[in-house]
Design a protein around this motif. Structure first.
Motif, PDB file in Angstrom:
ATOM      1  N   PRO A  81      18.842 -32.471 -13.456  1.00  0.00           N
ATOM      2  CA  PRO A  81      19.423 -33.827 -12.913  1.00  0.00           C
ATOM      3  C   PRO A  81      19.465 -34.420 -14.124  1.00  0.00           C
ATOM      4  O   PRO A  81      20.482 -35.160 -14.466  1.00  0.00           O
ATOM      5  CB  PRO A  81      18.471 -34.734 -12.100  1.00  0.00           C
ATOM      6  N   ALA A  82      19.224 -34.476 -15.023  1.00  0.00           N
ATOM      7  CA  ALA A  82      19.787 -34.930 -16.507  1.00  0.00           C
ATOM      8  C   ALA A  82      20.417 -33.991 -17.350  1.00  0.00           C
ATOM      9  O   ALA A  82      21.292 -34.999 -17.871  1.00  0.00           O
ATOM     10  CB  ALA A  82      17.906 -34.923 -17.569  1.00  0.00           C
ATOM     11  N   LEU A 105      28.170 -35.314 -16.749  1.00  0.00           N
ATOM     12  CA  LEU A 105      29.113 -35.961 -16.012  1.00  0.00           C
ATOM     13  C   LEU A 105      29.660 -37.135 -16.827  1.00  0.00           C
ATOM     14  O   LEU A 105      30.737 -37.529 -17.220  1.00  0.00           O
ATOM     15  CB  LEU A 105      27.931 -35.944 -15.135  1.00  0.00           C
ATOM     16  N   LEU A 106      28.730 -38.276 -17.231  1.00  0.00           N
ATOM     17  CA  LEU A 106      28.717 -39.379 -17.490  1.00  0.00           C
ATOM     18  C   LEU A 106      29.403 -39.319 -19.809  1.00  0.00           C
ATOM     19  O   LEU A 106      30.159 -40.311 -20.274  1.00  0.00           O
ATOM     20  CB  LEU A 106      27.951 -39.880 -18.476  1.00  0.00           C
ATOM     21  N   ASP A 149      36.737 -36.016 -21.897  1.00  0.00           N
ATOM     22  CA  ASP A 149      37.133 -35.532 -21.011  1.00  0.00           C
ATOM     23  C   ASP A 149      35.907 -36.208 -20.008  1.00  0.00           C
ATOM     24  O   ASP A 149      35.279 -34.781 -19.233  1.00  0.00           O
ATOM     25  CB  ASP A 149      37.326 -33.774 -20.160  1.00  0.00           C
ATOM     26  N   ASP A 150      35.061 -36.675 -19.418  1.00  0.00           N
ATOM     27  CA  ASP A 150      34.017 -37.558 -18.694  1.00  0.00           C
ATOM     28  C   ASP A 150      34.397 -38.577 -18.068  1.00  0.00           C
ATOM     29  O   ASP A 150      35.213 -39.521 -18.714  1.00  0.00           O
ATOM     30  CB  ASP A 150      32.527 -36.735 -19.698  1.00  0.00           C
ATOM     31  N   PHE A 197      23.964 -48.314 -15.528  1.00  0.00           N
ATOM     32  CA  PHE A 197      23.576 -47.728 -14.093  1.00  0.00           C
ATOM     33  C   PHE A 197      23.049 -46.557 -14.302  1.00  0.00           C
ATOM     34  O   PHE A 197      22.292 -46.167 -12.971  1.00  0.00           O
ATOM     35  CB  PHE A 197      23.963 -49.724 -13.703  1.00  0.00           C
ATOM     36  N   LEU A 198      24.123 -45.559 -14.470  1.00  0.00           N
ATOM     37  CA  LEU A 198      24.357 -44.994 -13.232  1.00  0.00           C
ATOM     38  C   LEU A 198      23.611 -43.869 -14.305  1.00  0.00           C
ATOM     39  O   LEU A 198      23.371 -42.383 -12.918  1.00  0.00           O
ATOM     40  CB  LEU A 198      25.778 -44.369 -13.812  1.00  0.00           C
ATOM     41  N   LEU A 199      23.300 -43.949 -15.408  1.00  0.00           N
ATOM     42  CA  LEU A 199      22.596 -42.492 -15.735  1.00  0.00           C
ATOM     43  C   LEU A 199      21.017 -43.102 -15.490  1.00  0.00           C
ATOM     44  O   LEU A 199      20.721 -41.846 -15.299  1.00  0.00           O
ATOM     45  CB  LEU A 199      22.677 -43.156 -17.524  1.00  0.00           C
TER      46      LEU A 199
END
Length: 416
Positions: free
Chosen positions: A166-167, A173-174, A225-226, A248-250
């Motif tokens: 997941p990391a 993604l970010l 592009d992320d 927050f998302l991270l």
């Protein structure tokens, strides 16, 4: 499913009779997958009980499935930190109200601020878009299974497998450099720990914000592009909001899925028949993930505050009273899930509350589903003789964390 009536004669007296001092947190030794043992009797007596909080506030504890869903879906209950009382001791907590949520921390927001940010992000986490990432998840999973095999029996599955997958995905993604993962994983771990001091919590929050501020500035200077690059380029978010949302998302993307992969593996190894069912039928993976989310409920508790008087289950929750939501008790409610204390990967567990419910339901749940659906069967297939390398009672549990799970999971297998 038996429904709770909206008015139940004697419900108020029942709630008073089942009043509890403090949130039950003591788990039975030798039962690492079960909720605290005092929750079930409270739920059986009343799905909504009076509870005295550590600061003396007299509020409520919701343990029944239908009651929890109703509260989570009701906009008359607020998630704002400054309005709630904490159900567990908080070292160094300020006297009086908690501070408001930092900018970008969607967990502590209500509409319209929460609605604006969530609508902006929902398009980035659609089912279709997350499924498109499955091939990359499979590639990352294979790479880390190879690494586990090279390390050999005795490997800590948390560090070698559950955390990196997941990391890597949330970093990609970010648009966050994966090389920095140890730094922000330490920040996330501190923020998820319930008994760290207020000073440590603020230091971790400041460190994560400083890191994200530098990253946002870099993306302002050069587009990428992320997800963060898209938000920097295409949204009207301020730099402060971008920093907050990114942090927050991270933090959320690092911790929760990692713990589900690790704790889910622990549960499967402790239930060999269920592990074999998943190993022999990979098509069972999607259903297995939902059942593990229900059975384990690692995001176990949240708190709401009534914005006005609300009548529920024949009782009146008065404006300003806090309601502690026990997702783990609700997901073991026999009114909703027959034989709820049994792990059954063939169960139809849809509707579980492992991802929450209502406006604050987990934003990244589809990504988490993809990661778990790929990782868990792949692990069991690669290592058919996978087993714990220590007695189950020696596996260190995250009992002091906002997200339950294991700190380490040493495993072994038969080598060819």
């Amino acid at each position: 499913m038996k429904q709770e009536p909206s008015i139940r004669p004697g419900a108020a007296e029942t709630a008073e009779a089942t009043a509890v001092v403090g949130l039950p947190t003591q788990r039975v030794a030798g039962c690492p997958f079960d909720p605290p043992s005092d929750l079930a009797p409270l739920r059986e007596a009343s799905p909504l009980s009076r509870m005295t909080y550590p600061d003396g506030h007299v509020g409520w504890l919701a343990t029944g499935y239908s009651t929890v869903r109703e509260i989570m879906a009701d906009p008359r209950f607020s998630s704002r930190y400054e309005l709630i009382h904490l159900p567990f001791p908080f070292p160094g907590a300020p006297e009086g109200p908690l501070p408001p949520a930092p900018v970008g921390d969607m967990t502590g927001m209500d509409a319209p601020e929460h609605t604006r940010l969530r609508r902006l992000l929902m398009g980035k986490f659609t089912v279709r878009r997350m499924r498109q990432l499955a091939e990359r998840v499979e590639q990352i999973t294979t790479e880390h299974l190879d690494a586990v095999e090279r390390q050999g029996p005795g490997t800590d599955l948390v560090a070698a497998f559950a955390q990196p997958i997941p990391a890597l995905m949330i970093c990609e993604l970010l648009g966050v450099p994966y090389a920095d993962r140890e730094l922000f994983q330490n920040y996330a771990h501190t923020l998820m720990t319930m008994d760290v001091s207020l000073e440590e919590r603020y230091a971790a929050m400041s460190g994560l914000q400083e890191y994200m501020a530098a990253l946002v500035a870099a993306k302002r200077a050069e587009s990428s592009d992320d997800l963060l690059g898209d938000l920097t380029r295409d949204s009207d978010l301020t730099d402060e909001e971008l920093v907050g949302v990114g942090g927050f998302l991270l933090a959320a993307g690092l911790d929760t899925t990692a713990n589900m992969i690790a704790h889910g593996t622990f549960a499967l190894l402790s239930n060999p028949a269920q592990a074999e069912a998943l190993r022999s039928d990979p098509d069972l993976a999607a259903r297995a993930v939902e059942e593990l989310m229900r059975y384990l409920t690692i995001a176990h508790t949240t708190v709401k505050s009534a914005l006005e008087d609300v009548e529920l289950n024949g009782q009146v929750i008065k404006a300003g009273e806090s309601v502690t939501i026990s997702f783990e008790a609700a997901n073991r409610d026999p009114e909703r899930f027959p034989e709820p204390d049994v792990l059954d990967l063939h169960r139809e567990a849809t509707g579980h509350l492992g991802f929450g419910h209502g406006a604050h339901q987990c934003l990244g749940q589809q990504l988490a589903r993809v990661e778990m659906t790929v990782a868990l069967p792949a692990l069991l297939t690669r290592f058919p003789t996978l087993r714990l390398d220590v007695p189950a009672e020696e596996v260190p549990l995250r009992t002091n964390m906002n997200v339950y799970g294991v700190h380490r999971l040493p495993v072994a297998w038969d080598e060819d």
